[in-house]
Enzyme design. Structure first.
Site, PDB file in Angstrom:
ATOM      1  N   CYS A 180       0.925  -1.182   0.104  1.00  0.00           N
ATOM      2  CA  CYS A 180      -0.034  -0.154   0.026  1.00  0.00           C
ATOM      3  C   CYS A 180       0.824   1.265   0.102  1.00  0.00           C
ATOM      4  CB  CYS A 180      -1.078   0.050   1.255  1.00  0.00           C
ATOM      5  SG  CYS A 180      -2.306  -1.232   1.317  1.00  0.00           S
TER       6      CYS A 180
ATOM      7  N   ASP B 101     -21.411  11.335 -14.084  1.00  0.00           N
ATOM      8  CA  ASP B 101     -23.062  11.093 -13.756  1.00  0.00           C
ATOM      9  C   ASP B 101     -23.144  10.427 -12.407  1.00  0.00           C
ATOM     10  OD1 ASP B 101     -21.838   8.620 -14.532  1.00  0.00           O
ATOM     11  OD2 ASP B 101     -23.428   8.590 -16.336  1.00  0.00           O
TER      12      ASP B 101
END
Length: 219
Positions: free
Chosen positions: A44, A135
């Protein structure tokens, strides 16, 4: 679990830049939400550093970024110092990291890795990537196991394809890159294809079916 075409959940969560409501944060931009199994983990740390360096590329594409990790905001702030040190970064960290210590988001978004757990037996998230359109609908999702780091150059490539195909009647072939040829959609009749894509080429194949049609990237 969020399916392609679904409106992405408009969650509210604490982060390294304060409380965030996802749809408000994204405004009219595209968004990439990507999860991490835990803070202070090696893979990570490399991933977040790589994304931080690629921020100008995401910004150029009108994309906002948000990471999620199953630890507290306080842990995130401490971890950011390690990320910056290891990846030779300076200044403010360029995107928020969401806190999800109770795994609420991980469960809602279907990000639990069945094989990875903490030392205390708590489940970890997989390395999920969600790309959200202006959207607010999910355009793409990718799930990697915790043991496999992501290729963020590929995620940029995918965004280029999504943004192109959202406005042009083309699809992108295997290994497509910007400025490479595209495929004319099979749903477009031959006569219409001649008008829309005057430079397109029909490739002849043994079946005799004229479905393989390539065209330069539409402007």
């Amino acid at each position: 679990m969020v399916n392609l075409g679904d409106v992405f959940p408009n969650f509210t969560a604490n982060s390294t830049v304060g409380t965030i409501k996802l749809h408000t944060y994204l405004e009219d931009s595209w968004g990439v939400v990507f999860s991490h199994p835990a803070d202070y983990t090696p893979v990570c740390t490399t991933e977040l550093g790589r994304v931080a360096k690629l921020v100008p590329e995401f910004t150029k594409r009108n994309v906002k970024l948000m990471a999620i990790s199953c630890d507290s905001v306080e842990d995130h702030h401490g971890w950011i110092k390690d990320i910056q040190s290891y990846n030779c970064l300076s200044g403010d960290f360029p995107f928020p990291i969401i806190a999800d210590p109770d795994r609420d988001l991980a469960v809602t978004l279907g990000m639990i890795d069945p094989d990875e757990k903490t030392a205390t037996g708590m489940p970890l998230t997989c390395r999920a990537v969600f790309i959200i359109g202006p959207d607010k609908k999910l355009k793409l999702s990718i799930l990697y196991p915790a043991t496999t780091g992501r290729n963020f150059d590929e995620i940029l490539r995918v965004i280029d394809s999504l943004q192109l195909t959202a406005v042009k009647k083309v699809a992108t072939p295997a290994d497509w890159q910007q400025e490479s040829h595209c495929m004319v959609l099979p749903s477009i009749p031959a006569e219409e294809a001649k008008k829309i894509f005057p430079e397109h080429k029909v490739h002849q194949v043994p079946s005799g079916k004229e479905y393989l049609r390539t065209t330069p990237v539409p402007k």
